[in-house]
Design a protein around this motif. Structure first.
Motif, PDB file in Angstrom:
ATOM      1  N   GLN A 127       0.816  -1.204   0.000  1.00  0.00           N
ATOM      2  CA  GLN A 127       0.000   0.000   0.000  1.00  0.00           C
ATOM      3  C   GLN A 127       0.854   1.259   0.000  1.00  0.00           C
ATOM      4  N   ALA A 128       1.965   1.222   0.733  1.00  0.00           N
ATOM      5  CA  ALA A 128       2.827   2.391   0.827  1.00  0.00           C
ATOM      6  C   ALA A 128       3.479   2.734  -0.507  1.00  0.00           C
ATOM      7  N   ASN A 129       3.620   1.738  -1.379  1.00  0.00           N
ATOM      8  CA  ASN A 129       4.289   1.962  -2.665  1.00  0.00           C
ATOM      9  C   ASN A 129       3.317   2.224  -3.810  1.00  0.00           C
ATOM     10  N   LEU A 130       2.020   2.304  -3.510  1.00  0.00           N
ATOM     11  CA  LEU A 130       1.016   2.604  -4.523  1.00  0.00           C
ATOM     12  C   LEU A 130       0.446   3.988  -4.291  1.00  0.00           C
ATOM     13  N   ILE A 131       0.257   4.738  -5.351  1.00  0.00           N
ATOM     14  CA  ILE A 131      -0.334   6.060  -5.258  1.00  0.00           C
ATOM     15  C   ILE A 131      -1.499   6.146  -6.249  1.00  0.00           C
ATOM     16  N   MET A 132      -2.448   7.009  -5.942  1.00  0.00           N
ATOM     17  CA  MET A 132      -3.603   7.201  -6.810  1.00  0.00           C
ATOM     18  C   MET A 132      -3.588   8.621  -7.360  1.00  0.00           C
ATOM     19  N   ASP A 133      -3.926   8.734  -8.630  1.00  0.00           N
ATOM     20  CA  ASP A 133      -4.120  10.047  -9.227  1.00  0.00           C
ATOM     21  C   ASP A 133      -5.264   9.937 -10.228  1.00  0.00           C
ATOM     22  N   GLU A 134      -5.445  10.976 -11.057  1.00  0.00           N
ATOM     23  CA  GLU A 134      -6.565  10.963 -11.988  1.00  0.00           C
ATOM     24  C   GLU A 134      -6.464   9.842 -13.024  1.00  0.00           C
ATOM     25  N   GLU A 135      -5.273   9.284 -13.195  1.00  0.00           N
ATOM     26  CA  GLU A 135      -5.083   8.201 -14.158  1.00  0.00           C
ATOM     27  C   GLU A 135      -5.293   6.824 -13.531  1.00  0.00           C
ATOM     28  N   GLY A 136      -5.443   6.768 -12.212  1.00  0.00           N
ATOM     29  CA  GLY A 136      -5.646   5.493 -11.534  1.00  0.00           C
ATOM     30  C   GLY A 136      -4.535   5.204 -10.545  1.00  0.00           C
ATOM     31  N   THR A 137      -4.367   3.932 -10.218  1.00  0.00           N
ATOM     32  CA  THR A 137      -3.365   3.512  -9.242  1.00  0.00           C
ATOM     33  C   THR A 137      -2.082   3.107  -9.961  1.00  0.00           C
ATOM     34  N   GLU A 325      -7.365  20.298  16.337  1.00  0.00           N
ATOM     35  CA  GLU A 325      -8.375  20.330  15.274  1.00  0.00           C
ATOM     36  C   GLU A 325      -7.777  20.718  13.931  1.00  0.00           C
ATOM     37  N   ALA A 326      -6.907  21.713  13.926  1.00  0.00           N
ATOM     38  CA  ALA A 326      -6.310  22.158  12.663  1.00  0.00           C
ATOM     39  C   ALA A 326      -5.467  21.047  12.036  1.00  0.00           C
ATOM     40  N   GLU A 327      -4.714  20.342  12.873  1.00  0.00           N
ATOM     41  CA  GLU A 327      -3.886  19.242  12.366  1.00  0.00           C
ATOM     42  C   GLU A 327      -4.752  18.125  11.792  1.00  0.00           C
ATOM     43  N   LYS A 328      -5.833  17.803  12.495  1.00  0.00           N
ATOM     44  CA  LYS A 328      -6.718  16.744  12.022  1.00  0.00           C
ATOM     45  C   LYS A 328      -7.308  17.083  10.660  1.00  0.00           C
ATOM     46  N   VAL A 329      -7.787  18.316  10.515  1.00  0.00           N
ATOM     47  CA  VAL A 329      -8.397  18.735   9.252  1.00  0.00           C
ATOM     48  C   VAL A 329      -7.380  18.665   8.126  1.00  0.00           C
ATOM     49  N   LYS A 330      -6.150  19.104   8.394  1.00  0.00           N
ATOM     50  CA  LYS A 330      -5.116  19.075   7.354  1.00  0.00           C
ATOM     51  C   LYS A 330      -4.783  17.644   6.939  1.00  0.00           C
ATOM     52  N   ILE A 331      -4.689  16.747   7.921  1.00  0.00           N
ATOM     53  CA  ILE A 331      -4.377  15.356   7.614  1.00  0.00           C
ATOM     54  C   ILE A 331      -5.428  14.773   6.673  1.00  0.00           C
ATOM     55  N   VAL A 332      -6.700  14.992   7.015  1.00  0.00           N
ATOM     56  CA  VAL A 332      -7.778  14.432   6.192  1.00  0.00           C
ATOM     57  C   VAL A 332      -7.847  15.135   4.844  1.00  0.00           C
ATOM     58  N   SER A 333      -7.706  16.460   4.831  1.00  0.00           N
ATOM     59  CA  SER A 333      -7.765  17.220   3.574  1.00  0.00           C
ATOM     60  C   SER A 333      -6.679  16.765   2.605  1.00  0.00           C
ATOM     61  N   ASP A 334      -5.476  16.557   3.126  1.00  0.00           N
ATOM     62  CA  ASP A 334      -4.376  16.096   2.273  1.00  0.00           C
ATOM     63  C   ASP A 334      -4.678  14.711   1.708  1.00  0.00           C
ATOM     64  N   PHE A 335      -5.210  13.825   2.549  1.00  0.00           N
ATOM     65  CA  PHE A 335      -5.542  12.473   2.090  1.00  0.00           C
ATOM     66  C   PHE A 335      -6.616  12.517   1.010  1.00  0.00           C
ATOM     67  N   VAL A 336      -7.650  13.316   1.238  1.00  0.00           N
ATOM     68  CA  VAL A 336      -8.747  13.432   0.273  1.00  0.00           C
ATOM     69  C   VAL A 336      -8.228  13.914  -1.074  1.00  0.00           C
ATOM     70  N   ALA A 337      -7.359  14.929  -1.044  1.00  0.00           N
ATOM     71  CA  ALA A 337      -6.823  15.485  -2.291  1.00  0.00           C
ATOM     72  C   ALA A 337      -5.917  14.491  -3.002  1.00  0.00           C
TER      73      ALA A 337
END
Length: 400
Positions: A127-137, A325-337
């Motif tokens: 999992q650590a070596n796979l990334i997702m973008d608009e083209e897929g995994t 709270e700010a750290e939590k939001v950033k962690i999730v926002s970065d993951f979502v993006a």
């Protein structure tokens, strides 16, 4: 598999440890006593390091008068494991267990502990070596594919040695076998060995592996994806699994007690989101965290479900992280993006978690068009399983 609740997100009576960082194998959450089950005898203790001597190795042979007994060796291994696990040093844990397995190759406790940690390491590495973008995994640029394949094949040999090639009657061991053999297929696919990879995938299915949808997009199989035998196998197994899951989904939902549930929580831009916003639709509510490997494994399934059902299905991720709270939001926002999450995520609170009585992450609720929770499941589930629950609830609405 389900991960423990992070400490600052857990109910007051939770005894769970702090959430590990993203990508961690959470080794510190597993106690050595649980893994090896050794009843310690102080009289059997030996100094650290002595167990690796020639005398210690001889203790595993049928020596009539060994200076160190197997119990002494296991006690010493236990001590080293405690140190490594306190440091959350997974590689050192594996090194200690590998050394212990070499000294006591017939010891099932050590062998099973080594197998569990090896599989956990393999899944985390993949999992650590796979990334997702608009083209897929795809693989990240710095992925060491040869090392990945070598580890997967090594773990497969270990599993055959410890459990055997036939499906275990123990459901947990059978699940481990299925993932180990699937990773073996991945390694063979990575090496371009299509025939053996297909054979391994069939074996994984026989062992209970049920995650065939989407394998044609798995980067590990990129070298054999054009092979008609491979694509035919994926279609065949997917069809069988879809039929199996559809048959059981209605029964599971019918037997599950309905529960009351509601929420109003802030999204990543601090706008309120509440369950009533999705009235009249089938809704999935996913309690998750970025620190939780099985949670991250499920995210692509939810993305695919949203793409398939579009406006007929709503999905909400209720996120629990460590930090302010700010750290939590950033962690999730970065993951979502970074992962292209196509549904809203909100920041969870204690009251919402306690209302659902969360015992592990991920926890997923399936809510019908009337706003009633019809099913609650804990732990990772494959795409076809999740889809079968959605389809069952969709069918109920169509029939009504």
């Amino acid at each position: 598999p389900a991960d423990a609740v992070p400490a600052d997100a857990a109910p007051a009576d939770s005894s769970s440890a702090d959430a590990p960082s993203a990508g961690s194998t959470a080794a510190a959450e597993i106690t050595v006593e649980d893994e090896l089950g050794i009843a310690r005898n102080p009289a059997d203790d030996v100094p650290l390091g002595q167990e690796t001597s020639e005398v210690a190795v001889a203790a595993n042979d049928d020596n009539e008068d060994p200076e160190l007994t197997p119990e002494q060796i296991k006690n010493a291994i236990n001590e080293k494991l405690r140190v490594a696990m306190q440091d959350r040093d997974v590689e050192q844990v594996l090194a200690v267990l590998e050394n212990g397995h070499a000294q006591l190759p017939k010891d099932q406790d050590i062998g099973m502990a080594l197998l569990r940690f090896s599989l956990q390491r393999d899944l985390t590495m993949a999992q650590a070596n796979l990334i997702m973008d608009e083209e897929g995994t795809k693989f990240s640029d710095d992925t060491d594919k040869e090392a990945l394949a070598a580890n997967f094949l090594k773990t497969a040999l270990l599993a055959e040695d410890i459990i055997g090639a036939e499906r275990s009657e123990n459901p947990q061991l059978a699940q481990m076998q299925s993932f180990v053999v699937f990773n073996k297929a991945r390694a063979l696919g990575l090496q371009g060995n299509s025939d053996d990879a297909i054979t391994a995938l069939r074996q994984a299915y026989d062992l209970g592996f049920d995650q065939f949808p989407g394998l044609s997009k798995d980067p590990f199989f990129a070298g054999i994806v054009e092979n008609p035998q491979f694509t035919g196998l994926i279609d065949e197994m997917t069809g069988k699994l879809r039929e199996q899951f559809r048959e059981t989904a209605r029964e599971e939902i019918a037997q599950s007690p309905e529960m009351e549930f509601d929420f109003e929580l802030p999204d990543l831009e601090n706008n309120p989101v509440k369950l009533a916003d999705f009235a009249g639709k089938v809704v999935i509510v996913d309690f998750w965290g970025t620190w939780c490997p099985p949670c991250r494994m499920e995210i692509p399934h939810f993305i695919e479900l949203k793409e398939k059902y579009k406006d007929d299905l709503e999905i909400v991720g209720i996120s629990y992280e460590n930090g302010d709270e700010a750290e939590k939001v950033k962690i999730v926002s970065d993951f979502v993006a970074e992962n292209g999450v196509n549904y809203p995520c909100v920041m969870g609170d204690d009251a919402t978690q306690q209302a659902v009585q969360i015992t592990g992450f991920p926890t997923t609720l399936f809510i019908d068009r009337d706003g009633k929770v019809r099913l609650k499941i804990v732990g990772y589930h494959p795409y076809l399983k999740l889809e079968s629950y959605v389809a069952a609830l969709m069918d109920e609405g169509d029939e009504g």
